[in-house]
Scaffold this motif. Sequence first.
Motif, short mmCIF file in Angstrom:
data_model
loop_
_atom_site.label_atom_id
_atom_site.label_comp_id
_atom_site.label_asym_id
_atom_site.label_seq_id
_atom_site.Cartn_x
_atom_site.Cartn_y
_atom_site.Cartn_z
N LEU A 58 1.09 -0.86 0.20
CA LEU A 58 0.18 -0.09 0.09
C LEU A 58 1.21 1.02 0.22
CD1 LEU A 58 -3.05 0.65 0.11
CD2 LEU A 58 -2.81 0.56 2.50
N VAL A 59 1.37 1.96 -1.13
CA VAL A 59 1.26 2.96 -0.97
C VAL A 59 1.24 4.13 -2.02
CG1 VAL A 59 4.01 1.74 -1.08
CG2 VAL A 59 2.59 2.12 -4.08
N PRO A 60 1.76 5.36 -1.39
CA PRO A 60 1.43 6.48 -2.09
C PRO A 60 1.34 6.56 -3.60
CG PRO A 60 2.77 7.04 -0.68
CD PRO A 60 3.03 5.52 -0.76
N VAL A 61 0.95 6.89 -4.72
CA VAL A 61 0.47 6.75 -6.52
C VAL A 61 1.65 7.33 -6.81
CG1 VAL A 61 -0.85 8.62 -6.42
CG2 VAL A 61 -1.06 7.22 -8.42
N SER A 62 2.79 8.67 -6.58
CA SER A 62 3.66 8.91 -6.33
C SER A 62 4.54 7.98 -6.55
CB SER A 62 3.57 9.92 -5.53
OG SER A 62 3.88 9.96 -4.55
N ARG A 63 5.01 7.19 -6.20
CA ARG A 63 5.87 5.79 -5.65
C ARG A 63 5.71 5.11 -7.35
NH1 ARG A 63 7.68 4.35 -0.84
NH2 ARG A 63 8.98 3.32 -1.99
N LEU A 64 4.42 5.15 -8.17
CA LEU A 64 4.29 4.43 -9.02
C LEU A 64 5.14 5.33 -10.41
CD1 LEU A 64 1.12 3.01 -8.24
CD2 LEU A 64 3.89 1.98 -8.10
N ALA A 65 5.57 6.83 -10.29
CA ALA A 65 5.56 7.38 -11.53
C ALA A 65 6.51 7.14 -11.53
CB ALA A 65 5.35 8.54 -10.86
N ASP A 66 6.83 6.60 -13.54
CA ASP A 66 7.58 5.92 -14.25
C ASP A 66 7.51 7.16 -15.24
OD1 ASP A 66 5.23 6.14 -16.05
OD2 ASP A 66 5.28 3.99 -15.64
N GLY A 67 7.30 8.36 -15.86
CA GLY A 67 6.97 9.81 -16.04
C GLY A 67 6.37 9.55 -17.55
N GLN A 68 5.88 7.98 -18.22
CA GLN A 68 5.17 7.78 -20.18
C GLN A 68 3.88 7.56 -18.60
OE1 GLN A 68 6.46 5.15 -21.84
NE2 GLN A 68 5.24 5.44 -23.46
#
Length: 168
Positions: free
Chosen positions: A116-126
């Motif tokens: 369970l993580v902040p969605v910002s931790r999944l940012a990949d730029g695309q």
Amino acid sequence: MNGKRKMKPTATLKKQDTATKADAVHGVMAGTKILTLDGELAVEFLTPGDRVITRDSGFAVLKNIRVRKVRASAVAVTGGSLGHNRPDSDIVLPADQKVLVRDWRAEALFGAKQALVPVSRLADGQFVRDLGEVEMTLFELEFDAGHVIYAGGMELDAPARQAETVSA
């Protein structure tokens, strides 16, 4: 969906419901479909007492909906980028909104079967992009306990309802 439900938004924004930088910002924007025992309903049509389907307890009774206008960091998630129909379509979430990850990403990024993580931790730029600070009107679902709810085809954290503060 039962025939008694009025299809009129029920939550209203109050001037005092604005966020500051110190607030944890979570919630979903208008139009986000929430899975309930009456089917998928746009968040703005939910009312206290609705039974929201949860990953952890089957369903939970919605106690309150807090609506607030915030200026906060946001993340755009492309539809289908987090798995089959996850999310259902493109969605914008506050960067602090926690999402349940339970596919290869959980193991690769966090060393666990699920996280369970902040969605910002999944940012990949695309496919998951940081939008910087944007103004959003967020609907925060409040329950007596924390739950993982189904929103927009994603599994999102809905933290426990804030205790009322009483001044002496």
